[in-house]
Design an enzyme around this catalytic site. Structure first.
Site, short mmCIF file in Angstrom:
data_model
loop_
_atom_site.label_atom_id
_atom_site.label_comp_id
_atom_site.label_asym_id
_atom_site.label_seq_id
_atom_site.Cartn_x
_atom_site.Cartn_y
_atom_site.Cartn_z
N GLY A 1 0.83 -1.20 0.00
CA GLY A 1 0.00 0.00 0.00
C GLY A 1 0.86 1.25 0.00
O GLY A 1 1.99 1.24 0.49
N CYS A 60 2.05 10.27 1.99
CA CYS A 60 3.35 10.38 2.64
C CYS A 60 3.65 9.15 3.47
O CYS A 60 4.40 9.20 4.43
CB CYS A 60 3.42 11.64 3.51
N ASN A 61 3.04 8.02 3.11
CA ASN A 61 3.33 6.79 3.84
C ASN A 61 3.32 5.58 2.92
O ASN A 61 2.73 5.61 1.84
CB ASN A 61 2.35 6.59 5.00
N GLU A 62 3.98 4.55 3.36
CA GLU A 62 4.02 3.29 2.63
C GLU A 62 3.77 2.16 3.62
O GLU A 62 4.18 2.24 4.78
CB GLU A 62 5.38 3.10 1.96
N ASP A 99 -14.72 6.46 11.14
CA ASP A 99 -14.53 5.78 9.86
C ASP A 99 -14.87 4.30 9.99
O ASP A 99 -14.15 3.43 9.50
CB ASP A 99 -13.10 5.97 9.35
#
Length: 617
Positions: A284, A288-290, A399
């Site tokens: 994924g 600004c993230n993995e 969410d």
């Protein structure tokens, strides 16, 4: 003390509207202690409907303010009084607030009702957003339209209740807000910070699209949606001039929050677990993230999320999410199992679910048995009950959706992804949030239309998940007939006509418990009550699902309720228009997976919503 009108410049002005009685004393005292600061000027306004009463009240106001002179002198606060004639208290307060360019307006309410809040809400409507509007009842804030952006992190750090720190604005202000939006697509997330564009199409403002950065990333996202729960939105916090902070402040908050984390992973351990963060293990990617899948030495599967804080908001996002998740402990909530800070990389580690998400399972080849569906419903309800009622500080998830419900081998559910969560309040019914975040298809009407946030927004979303469990359908489907793309809109006519069995997933027809089925349909219907005031809390819904409550009681409630609105107003809407706009650029069914969304207060906010025609009791 003189009560002549004096316009004070170059000071923060706090305007306090009071009656000259005991309730006014309470409001004035609260304003002096809680709002006024060193060097401020407090202007006390009393409104009379006749000149005779105004003339008589001047000396009364002098005596009324006299006990506070010494207190104000000590705090270097200037205290002034005005007795004004006017046909409307609201009109006079608005006029004076504009004349003084007041920083804050404080009023009292004698009882918590729609009528009592009329003055506060009227001020919020008529005065600029730079003015803080507060309504006080027995020393508690019962309404607030804040003049500054308050980050969830600050709510956590402050000793004051989060409801007092939450900012927002009045219902009608929000409904009338206009502006344009810039869409940014990354993975399955949609971020809508406000920018100025031209020729904005009117209607539903939250346009969904399947367009991604590259076809490869799109393919990966669809294929590995099992771990989508661990992905954050690319920009949790919209750009705002008041949001900037010194890096040292961010560092301090990181240290304060992370010092209590029990398990710290070394970077080398995570590097080994993910095969040096190889592309093969990249499951994924956000703004600004993995996220990488990996396996520790003991064989435990983990999802490793690396946040690269290219902007300070990313650091705040990390601190906020970790601060909430690390405070939770429940068997039906996916735990944060550790963190790692390596130079500029902020890393959080979660369990890798073996069965994937509820969304994947319902749409996959494996057919969930009825017993498993009921188990998932009750387990998810227990997770929400823990967040809302059992935590020392209530938590609102914001969410709740099937893709954020992970399943164990025994189909035990775990609620995950707290990137949008916020601290709740025990003292206020709801807070007003400038930014509407969540997932299309799960948003409660009062939240989507007016930014009202309470634990009831989670209850509404839980109702949508119950419909998914009952029907096996997704919350939004482009394959459905026009006007029925929303699961709630599809289910509504069947429930209203008494044809609830038509909702049932055909894969389990003939193998379900009819009594339990009707209880789950009844629970979903009440969760989806349009007005939050009449929507049950999660504890009540749990009793119904467990069979602890008499069903006849709930049926009677359903028959007796008249779709009350409290102070929530939902205008008629063109559902087909909204849904068609929501489906713009959807290319195929796979791309209709539920996208989380954000919007700043300047974005286009239509005065109508398809949510206003959804299920109601």
């Amino acid at each position: 003390m003189a009560v002549d009108k004096v316009i004070v410049k170059q000071r923060n002005i706090i305007l306090v509207g009071i009656p000259i009685d005991e309730s006014g004393v309470e409001v004035l005292k609260w304003a002096l202690e809680e709002v006024a600061k060193h060097g401020d000027c407090v202007v006390v306004v009393h409104v009379c409907f006749t000149y005779y009463r105004a003339l008589k009240s001047k000396s009364s106001l002098d005596r009324y303010l006299k006990p506070y002179i010494e207190f104000c002198s000590t705090k270097k606060i200037e205290l002034k009084g005005e007795v004004l004639k006017g046909n409307s208290v609201l009109g006079v307060l608005v006029k004076e607030a504009k004349r003084y360019n007041a920083m804050s307006v404080v009023v009292g309410v004698k009882q918590q009702s729609k009528l009592s809040l009329k003055i506060a809400k009227g001020c919020a409507k008529e005065l600029p957003s730079t003015t803080d509007i507060l309504a006080i009842h027995r020393g508690n804030i019962v309404f607030r339209r804040s003049n500054h952006y308050q980050l969830p992190l600050a709510q956590k750090i402050s000793s004051r209740p989060s409801s007092e720190l939450s900012e927002g604005f009045s219902d009608k202000d929000l409904a009338k807000t206009t502006g344009q939006e810039k869409r940014k697509i990354s993975g399955r997330s949609l971020s809508l910070p406000s920018v100025e564009v031209v020729d904005q199409t009117p209607g539903w403002p939250l346009l969904r699209t399947s367009t991604l950065a590259t076809p490869m990333v799109q393919h990966q996202t669809r294929k590995i949606s099992v771990v989508n729960w661990v992905m954050s939105l690319p920009e949790r916090f919209p750009h705002h001039p008041n949001q900037t902070c010194q890096q040292s402040f961010c560092d301090k908050q990181l240290k304060d929050i992370l010092k209590d984390i029990n398990r710290w992973f070394s970077y080398d351990v995570l590097k080994t677990a993910t095969s040096d963060f190889s592309l093969e293990n990249l499951i994924g990617k956000g703004g600004c993230n993995e996220v990488y899948k990996g396996f520790l030495e003991d064989g435990k599967g983990v999802a490793v999320k690396i946040l690269k804080p290219s902007v300070k908001e990313a650091v705040k996002e990390f601190v906020h999410e970790v601060s909430i998740v690390s405070s939770l402990s429940h068997s039906n909530i996916s735990p944060l199992i550790g963190v790692c800070v390596h130079y500029n990389d902020l890393i959080s580690v979660y369990n890798l679910s073996s069965k994937g998400s509820l969304e994947e399972t319902l749409q996959g080849k494996h057919v969930l048995r009825w017993e498993e569906r009921l188990k998932i419903a009750i387990g998810l309800g227990e997770a929400l009950d823990y967040l809302h009622n059992q935590c020392s500080n209530p938590v609102i998830h914001r969410d709740v959706k099937s893709s954020n419900v992970l399943l164990s081998d025994e189909f035990e559910p775990q609620l995950s992804d707290f990137g949008l969560s916020m601290w709740g309040s025990k003292s206020c019914r709801y807070t007003i949030q400038r930014d509407v975040v969540g997932t299309f298809g799960y948003l409660a009407p009062e939240y989507f239309m007016y930014g009202k946030v309470s634990d009831k927004v989670d209850v509404y979303a839980f109702g949508v998940v119950l419909l998914e469990l009952i029907s096996g359908r997704t919350s939004i489907s482009s394959d459905s007939p026009r006007g029925q793309e929303s699961l709630v809109m599809w289910a509504k006519p069947m429930i209203e006509k008494g044809n609830a069995k038509e909702l049932l997933d055909p894969n389990i027809a003939g193998t379900f418990d009819e009594d339990q089925f009707h209880k789950m349909v009844l629970a979903a219907t009440h969760c989806l009550t349009r007005a939050a005031t009449y929507r049950p809390n999660i504890k009540e819904i749990l009793k119904l699902l467990r069979g602890e409550d008499d069903v006849s009681k709930w049926v009677k409630i359903e028959e007796d309720d008249e779709d009350g609105f409290d102070d929530e107003v939902y205008p008629n809407s063109n559902t087909e228009l909204h849904l068609s706009l929501a489906m713009v650029d959807v290319e195929d069914n796979d791309s209709v997976s539920n996208s989380s969304l954000e919007r700043s207060n300047n974005s286009l906010f239509s005065s109508s919503s398809s949510s206003s025609q959804e299920l109601q009791s």
